[in-house]
Design a protein around this motif. Structure first.
Motif, short mmCIF file in Angstrom:
data_model
loop_
_atom_site.label_atom_id
_atom_site.label_comp_id
_atom_site.label_asym_id
_atom_site.label_seq_id
_atom_site.Cartn_x
_atom_site.Cartn_y
_atom_site.Cartn_z
N GLY A 108 0.84 -1.19 0.00
CA GLY A 108 0.00 0.00 0.00
C GLY A 108 0.88 1.25 0.00
O GLY A 108 2.11 1.16 0.02
N ASN B 140 -3.90 4.43 0.53
CA ASN B 140 -4.36 3.56 -0.57
C ASN B 140 -3.81 2.15 -0.40
O ASN B 140 -2.69 1.97 0.10
N THR B 141 -4.58 1.15 -0.85
CA THR B 141 -4.11 -0.24 -0.74
C THR B 141 -3.01 -0.54 -1.74
O THR B 141 -2.19 -1.42 -1.52
N TYR C 67 -1.30 -4.08 -2.54
CA TYR C 67 -1.69 -5.07 -1.55
C TYR C 67 -3.14 -5.52 -1.77
O TYR C 67 -4.06 -4.70 -1.78
N GLY D 235 -4.38 -8.47 -0.09
CA GLY D 235 -4.83 -9.26 1.04
C GLY D 235 -4.89 -10.75 0.78
O GLY D 235 -4.57 -11.23 -0.31
N THR E 167 -8.08 -6.75 4.70
CA THR E 167 -7.07 -6.07 3.86
C THR E 167 -7.02 -4.59 4.18
O THR E 167 -5.94 -4.00 4.35
N VAL E 168 -8.18 -3.97 4.28
CA VAL E 168 -8.26 -2.54 4.56
C VAL E 168 -7.72 -2.24 5.95
O VAL E 168 -6.96 -1.28 6.15
N THR F 203 -3.93 -2.46 6.03
CA THR F 203 -3.33 -1.32 5.34
C THR F 203 -3.43 -0.05 6.19
O THR F 203 -2.46 0.71 6.31
N ASN F 204 -4.60 0.17 6.79
CA ASN F 204 -4.79 1.38 7.62
C ASN F 204 -3.90 1.37 8.86
O ASN F 204 -3.37 2.41 9.25
#
Length: 510
Positions: free
Chosen positions: A311, A327-328, A331, A333, A340-341, A344-345
């Motif tokens: 990301g 942004n991912t 990536y 997941g 996945t989100v 990344t966050n």
């Protein structure tokens, strides 16, 4: 957490890098020509009162007039704590009431207007709370703060507190009791985190030293004709020992024998137990290159920062605020989209905290995390962000994470950020992007020249560069080049070369 401090000292400038677990999180630069003025105390003259803004312009003898808000003249503890130059906060103050003294502006008159407190032509003593930024002059305050080893002394206030970063309640109570015992007149004092575990004698000695320092400043200010500098803040090397060199630091590495000896002296007087953590760097490769810091500095000037997962985050600085978009990227997941989100966050939150400190971003910062459906995911990301911001020496305030993934945070702005300090608006794109500024490139060249003269003993070096850069050397850095030649008994020849791009250069031996 393993913390290291790396010092690159040269005739051109002094640079200090702070690494946490091997990762660059903070970069401090002290230019030999353009010294930082944050923390300096001046005797100034009020030039103009602005009733509509409840502020005044004050002449400090600088290139731009300073700006003084009415709330920085009389006591407002909440705002005052956010202006502490060392970035440590105190607990809520107990109230006091004294008539204001315009020269040093003490007391609480919450309804007083700027016209009641100041008059045009009046001389005042004030401290720089924020460096000049862009077209704006310095922001000043009459709330004087003098940081010591264990305390922050506030001679114009009556406020006793303990840094909020000291979380142990028993220790907070012990330190508060010591302060109340040695400070019956309730002068303004906040105990710093370095005061943890210190006894009454050590804390009292620090307070006496700061009291004595303030008396000298006050006495000096009374004899000066405004505008004039009454007290210059300590140089960068000393500030390292005062504010950064703690028991958490596993080593402090310096590449200059002269500065290394000075560091030993400071350690002997301030932190004798940490002398064994000092090291002199003697390798052939430049110290910042050896530790991978130069590459990280270059990355810090880019808009896009890649995360290990694939990301990335995009940082954009504007006059009003800083926006950060997550942004991912690459990536994708392994299981479901929410996981996945979230991953990344969380990774972005850690990197954002690092970039905010490294780039020294300030003011309003808007972070656009990727949308998350679950409230527990949003709470986890927000908590992670607050946690990784704790080591930051500048006060930050983080708001709630909205359903859209937006976080609003504020961070105390003291000086211009890294991008502004090392970059210039690009003339080719009309200011939409950035290139390295001419002074920044010139400093980089001269650092490399000094390294070759001092370590490789090269008798003659030719600098081939674009005529604009050569012109800068001749007009602005002539004294530095002369000092390098005299110090290292070498010769530096400037060779303008039209075929080289503005930011490119070559160093040739002989």
């Amino acid at each position: 957490m393993k913390r290291e401090i790396i010092v690159n000292s040269s005739i051109v400038e002094t640079r200090v890098a702070v690494l946490e677990d091997g990762v660059l999180v903070e970069l401090l630069i002290d230019d030999s020509k353009n010294k930082s003025i944050a923390g300096n105390i001046y005797k100034g003259r009020v030039l103009k009162i602005l009733p509509g803004m409840q502020a005044a312009f004050v002449d400090l003898g600088l290139a731009k007039d300073a700006f003084l808000y009415v709330r920085d003249i009389f006591e407002d503890v909440e705002e005052y704590e956010q202006l502490l130059t060392i970035g440590e906060e105190g607990e809520p103050a107990e109230s006091s009431s004294e008539e204001p003294r315009p020269s040093f502006a003490r007391g609480r008159r919450q309804q007083a207007s700027i016209e009641e407190l100041l008059k045009e032509g009046q001389e005042i003593v004030a401290q720089v709370a924020r460096e000049p930024l862009g077209t704006k002059g310095a922001r000043i305050t009459s709330h004087i703060t003098l940081p010591g080893r264990y305390l922050v002394y506030m001679p114009t206030e009556q406020h006793v507190g303990v840094s909020r970063k000291i979380e142990n309640e028993a220790e907070r109570s012990r330190l508060k009791a010591i302060i109340e015992e040695i400070n019956p007149e309730r002068e303004g004092v906040i105990v710093r985190t370095a005061g943890v575990g210190k006894g009454k004698a050590e804390i009292e000695a620090d307070l006496e030293f700061l009291r004595s320092l303030w008396k000298k400043i006050k006495s000096r200010a009374e004899t000066l004709a405004a505008p004039a500098l009454a007290q210059k803040d300590l140089d960068l090397i000393f500030r390292i020992f005062r504010d950064l060199f703690t028991k958490e630091v596993v080593r402090l590495v310096v590449d200059s024998p002269t500065e290394y000896e000075r560091c030993l002296e400071y350690a002997e007087s301030l932190h004798p137990e940490l002398k064994s953590h000092l090291f002199l760097y003697t390798e052939d490769e430049p110290i910042f290159k050896s530790f991978g810091i130069e590459k990280e500095v270059e990355k810090a000037l880019r808009h896009k920062v890649w995360l290990k997962s694939g990301g990335y985050i995009v940082l954009e600085e504007t006059e009003a605020l800083v926006s950060i978009d997550v942004n991912t990227g690459k990536y994708v997941g392994k299981h479901d989209f929410e996981e996945t989100v979230l991953k990344t966050n969380l990774e972005a939150a850690r990197e954002i905290a690092r970039q905010v400190r490294l780039r020294d971003l300030g003011g309003i910062i808007i972070i656009d995390f990727i949308d998350m459906a679950r409230q527990e995911s949003r709470d986890r990301v927000l908590q992670e962000l607050k946690e990784v911001l704790k080591p930051d020496r500048s006060p930050t305030n983080v708001s709630l994470l909205s359903e859209l993934g937006l976080v609003e945070m504020t961070r105390k702005r003291v000086r211009q950020g890294l991008n502004k300090a090392l970059s210039a608006s690009c003339p080719a794109c009309g200011g939409l992007g950035y290139i390295r500024s001419t002074p920044s490139i010139a400093h980089q060249v001269l650092r490399e020249v000094e390294w070759q003269l001092s370590r490789k003993r090269i008798p003659l070096i030719r600098i081939r560069a674009h005529p604009d850069l050569i012109g800068w050397f001749q007009a602005e850095d002539g004294e530095v080049i002369e000092a390098l030649q005299q110090t290292y008994a070498g010769e530096i020849i400037l060779v303008p070369e039209e075929t080289l791009a503005p930011g490119k250069y070559q160093l040739l031996e002989g």
